[in-house]
Scaffold this active site. Structure first.
Site, short mmCIF file in Angstrom:
data_model
loop_
_atom_site.label_atom_id
_atom_site.label_comp_id
_atom_site.label_asym_id
_atom_site.label_seq_id
_atom_site.Cartn_x
_atom_site.Cartn_y
_atom_site.Cartn_z
N SER A 124 0.93 -1.11 -0.07
CA SER A 124 0.17 0.02 0.07
C SER A 124 0.80 1.40 0.09
O SER A 124 2.04 1.30 0.69
CB SER A 124 -0.94 0.04 1.19
OG SER A 124 -1.46 1.33 1.49
N TYR A 149 -2.18 -1.54 10.83
CA TYR A 149 -2.52 -1.95 9.58
C TYR A 149 -1.42 -1.69 8.71
O TYR A 149 -0.57 -2.32 7.91
CB TYR A 149 -4.00 -1.42 9.08
CG TYR A 149 -3.87 -1.63 7.49
CD1 TYR A 149 -4.12 -2.86 6.82
CD2 TYR A 149 -3.52 -0.45 6.42
CE1 TYR A 149 -4.21 -2.91 5.32
CE2 TYR A 149 -3.53 -0.68 5.28
CZ TYR A 149 -3.71 -2.00 4.73
OH TYR A 149 -4.00 -2.16 3.29
N LYS A 153 1.96 -3.69 6.47
CA LYS A 153 2.32 -3.77 5.17
C LYS A 153 3.98 -3.50 4.96
O LYS A 153 4.68 -4.35 4.46
CB LYS A 153 1.56 -2.70 4.59
CG LYS A 153 0.18 -2.82 4.32
CD LYS A 153 -0.03 -4.07 3.37
CE LYS A 153 -1.47 -4.64 3.14
NZ LYS A 153 -1.85 -5.86 2.77
P1 NAD Z 1 -10.63 -7.53 1.00
O1 NAD Z 1 -10.89 -7.64 2.43
O2 NAD Z 1 -11.83 -7.41 -0.02
O3 NAD Z 1 -9.82 -8.79 0.49
C1 NAD Z 1 -9.07 -9.27 1.37
C2 NAD Z 1 -9.27 -11.01 1.40
O4 NAD Z 1 -8.48 -11.70 2.54
C3 NAD Z 1 -10.75 -11.18 1.91
O5 NAD Z 1 -11.37 -12.08 0.94
C4 NAD Z 1 -10.55 -11.97 3.21
O6 NAD Z 1 -11.50 -12.75 3.58
C5 NAD Z 1 -9.20 -12.65 2.99
N1 NAD Z 1 -8.44 -12.95 4.15
C6 NAD Z 1 -8.04 -12.32 5.34
N2 NAD Z 1 -7.40 -13.06 6.18
C7 NAD Z 1 -7.29 -14.25 5.53
C8 NAD Z 1 -6.67 -15.28 5.87
N3 NAD Z 1 -6.03 -15.64 7.20
N4 NAD Z 1 -6.85 -16.65 5.24
C9 NAD Z 1 -7.58 -16.60 4.21
N5 NAD Z 1 -8.04 -15.34 3.78
C10 NAD Z 1 -8.01 -14.33 4.53
O7 NAD Z 1 -9.68 -6.41 0.92
P2 NAD Z 1 -9.02 -6.01 -0.78
O8 NAD Z 1 -9.48 -4.43 -0.82
O9 NAD Z 1 -9.39 -6.75 -1.82
O10 NAD Z 1 -7.58 -5.85 -0.49
C11 NAD Z 1 -6.73 -6.75 -0.70
C12 NAD Z 1 -5.41 -6.58 -0.23
O11 NAD Z 1 -4.71 -5.32 -0.87
C13 NAD Z 1 -5.25 -6.79 1.34
O12 NAD Z 1 -4.03 -7.19 1.53
C14 NAD Z 1 -5.27 -5.08 1.47
O13 NAD Z 1 -4.62 -4.92 2.70
C15 NAD Z 1 -4.31 -4.53 0.29
N6 NAD Z 1 -4.59 -3.27 -0.08
C16 NAD Z 1 -6.03 -2.78 -0.20
C17 NAD Z 1 -6.18 -1.36 -0.42
C18 NAD Z 1 -7.55 -1.01 -0.69
O14 NAD Z 1 -7.74 0.03 -0.69
N7 NAD Z 1 -8.51 -1.68 -0.83
C19 NAD Z 1 -5.19 -0.71 -0.56
C20 NAD Z 1 -3.81 -1.06 -0.25
C21 NAD Z 1 -3.44 -2.30 -0.27
C1 UD1 Z 2 -7.05 4.36 3.50
C2 UD1 Z 2 -6.08 3.86 4.41
C3 UD1 Z 2 -4.90 3.38 3.89
C4 UD1 Z 2 -5.42 2.12 3.06
C5 UD1 Z 2 -6.44 2.32 2.17
C6 UD1 Z 2 -7.32 1.40 1.92
C7 UD1 Z 2 -6.04 5.73 6.35
C8 UD1 Z 2 -5.37 6.71 7.10
N1 UD1 Z 2 -5.43 5.20 5.18
O1 UD1 Z 2 -6.48 5.27 2.73
O2 UD1 Z 2 -3.75 2.85 4.75
O3 UD1 Z 2 -4.35 1.31 2.50
O4 UD1 Z 2 -7.48 3.33 2.90
O5 UD1 Z 2 -8.05 0.41 2.95
O6 UD1 Z 2 -6.97 5.30 6.88
N2 UD1 Z 2 -12.72 10.47 3.77
C9 UD1 Z 2 -13.98 11.36 4.03
N3 UD1 Z 2 -15.10 10.91 4.64
C10 UD1 Z 2 -15.44 9.52 4.54
C11 UD1 Z 2 -14.08 8.51 4.25
C12 UD1 Z 2 -13.11 9.08 3.62
O7 UD1 Z 2 -13.83 12.49 3.86
O8 UD1 Z 2 -16.35 9.01 5.12
C13 UD1 Z 2 -11.80 10.97 3.11
C14 UD1 Z 2 -10.43 10.95 3.73
O9 UD1 Z 2 -10.23 11.61 4.66
C15 UD1 Z 2 -9.47 10.76 2.63
C16 UD1 Z 2 -10.27 10.40 1.29
O10 UD1 Z 2 -11.32 10.73 1.70
O11 UD1 Z 2 -9.04 12.16 2.34
C17 UD1 Z 2 -9.90 8.98 1.01
O12 UD1 Z 2 -10.03 8.19 2.24
P1 UD1 Z 2 -10.06 6.41 2.28
O13 UD1 Z 2 -10.99 5.88 1.21
O14 UD1 Z 2 -10.29 6.25 3.54
O15 UD1 Z 2 -8.66 6.12 2.08
P2 UD1 Z 2 -7.22 6.61 2.39
O16 UD1 Z 2 -7.38 7.23 3.64
O17 UD1 Z 2 -6.43 7.39 1.46
#
Ligand code: NAD
Ligand code: UD1
Length: 338
Positions: A124, A149, A153
């Site tokens: 991330s 969290y 990472k």
């Molecule tokens: P998500 O929660 O939809 O997907 C994660 C999946 O992992 C889920 O299906 C969950 O059931 C599974 N999981 C968790 N622990 C497990 C375990 N012990 N064994 C088997 N399965 C397990 O989240 P996502 O948004 O699809 O994110 C995927 C990955 O990308 C995550 O590692 C997340 O931290 C990372 N990531 C997501 C974002 C975002 O904004 N969505 C941003 C940066 C990084």
């Molecule tokens: C967040 C996490 C980041 C993680 C990512 C995906 C934090 C500080 N960072 O990113 O570590 O990898 O989610 O899970 O939490 N916002 C509002 N109102 C809301 C929700 C969000 O104003 O109800 C704003 C936030 O302040 C931010 C932007 O929208 O400026 C995006 O927020 P969000 O979607 O939560 O993502 P990040 O904070 O960038």
């Protein structure tokens, strides 16, 4: 190639499953449904017309993972499995360290046992911390994370880097995602957070569909043109296609490589509210609230390395992201429970 998607039933995993199948790869999905359901994979099969080997498995459990690796030979693993709710990680840090670090260690151990050397990891932009200036470049020193969290990472990146240093056979690709939003254009799969959404786009779509009354904008006194924070929102299908390139790269290279997956274009919170209104025709009621603890003002990628090395760039714009997020939510107001 056959690709194992650990945590592949989740939001990013299910979209990547579609992209991999459409690129002609075979996939195996392992998930314990901690934050997802098997329905997402059933819909992946519906979109692609292909069948998926799906295992209910805990990625922290060696026996579960041996069963998955023994079923069919795996060429590359993508490690999506993890808990990702930032606020919950502050309240329950040990749960986050236990699950996220253990998934990584178990995967690495079972991969070594089974002779699988290639892995792509979901990292991330949060690892840049708030010490670096935007745009973030892969060569920057990592920063201090503002929550457990984020630290998981950062630590997992280190674990993978050290493992690859010690084993010349290994190939590790660390993908630093920016802010994935949107959904597959079919509207069959999308983001389905449990409980109150933490992230901006699912909150907006739930307001639009009437599940929430209004959006709270977290602060409008930042040093940005409209006072709200800026982020690098990327369409989840662009991100998914980035994984196809990363998997193909991992299969052909050794050592560790880091790539930002972002667009390089920042949008503010209010830009997103306006773009969503335009794409959906639905007015989003919002109020300005206080800043959220841990938020950085600005976060966006220098995405040139992925373009040069992987031949990948994000193609979809903010209108596509908003349209597809709305298409998914309006067709599935209660997510996969509909
Ligand atoms: P998500 O929660 O939809 O997907 C994660 C999946 O992992 C889920 O299906 C969950 O059931 C599974 N999981 C968790 N622990 C497990 C375990 N012990 N064994 C088997 N399965 C397990 O989240 P996502 O948004 O699809 O994110 C995927 C990955 O990308 C995550 O590692 C997340 O931290 C990372 N990531 C997501 C974002 C975002 O904004 N969505 C941003 C940066 C990084
Ligand atoms: C967040 C996490 C980041 C993680 C990512 C995906 C934090 C500080 N960072 O990113 O570590 O990898 O989610 O899970 O939490 N916002 C509002 N109102 C809301 C929700 C969000 O104003 O109800 C704003 C936030 O302040 C931010 C932007 O929208 O400026 C995006 O927020 P969000 O979607 O939560 O993502 P990040 O904070 O960038």
């Amino acid at each position: 190639m056959r690709v194992l998607l650990a945590g592949g039933a989740g939001y990013i995993g299910s979209h990547t499953a579609v992209a991999l199948l459409e690129a002609g790869h075979d996939i195996v999905v392992a998930d314990n449904y901690a934050n997802s359901s098997a329905e997402a994979i059933r819909r992946v099969e519906e979109i692609t017309g292909k069948s998926v080997d799906l295992f209910e498995a805990d990625v922290t459990n060696h026996e579960d993972m041996r069963r998955v690796f023994d079923a069919k030979p795996i060429d590359v693993v993508i490690h999506f499995a993890g808990l990702k709710a930032v606020g919950e990680s502050v309240e329950k840090p040990v749960k986050y360290y236990r699950n996220n670090i253990d998934t990584t260690l178990t995967l690495l151990e079972v991969m070594a046992e089974k002779g699988v050397h290639n892995i792509v990891f979901s990292s991330s932009a949060t690892v840049y911390g708030d010490e670096n200036d935007v745009p973030y470049v892969e060569t920057m020193k990592k920063g201090s994370c503002t929550n457990p969290y984020g630290w998981t990472k950062s630590m997992m990146e280190q674990i993978f880097t050290d493992a690859a240093k010690a084993d010349p056979e290994m190939s590790v690709v660390l993908l630093r995602y920016f802010n994935p939003i949107g959904a597959h254009e079919s509207g069959l799969i999308g983001e389905d957070p449990q409980g109150i959404p933490n992230n901006l786009m699912p909150y907006i779509t739930q307001v639009a569909v009437g599940r929430r009354d209004h959006l709270t904008v977290f602060g409008d006194d930042y040093d940005t043109p409209d006072g709200t924070c800026r982020r690098d929102y990327i369409h989840v299908m662009d991100l998914a296609e980035g994984h196809v390139k990363a998997v193909e790269y991992a299969a052909e290279h050794k050592g560790t490589e880091i790539f930002n997956l972002g667009t390089g274009t920042p949008y503010s919170v209010l830009d997103i509210v306006k773009a969503f209104r335009k794409a959906s025709g639905v007015e989003i009621k919002y109020e300005i609230g206080p800043r959220r603890a841990g938020d950085v003002q600005d976060c966006w990628a220098d995405a040139t390395k992925a373009e040069k090395v992987l031949g990948w760039t994000a193609k979809r714009g903010i209108e596509d992201m908003c349209r597809d997020a709305w298409n998914w939510q309006s067709k599935n107001p209660n997510g996969y429970r509909d």
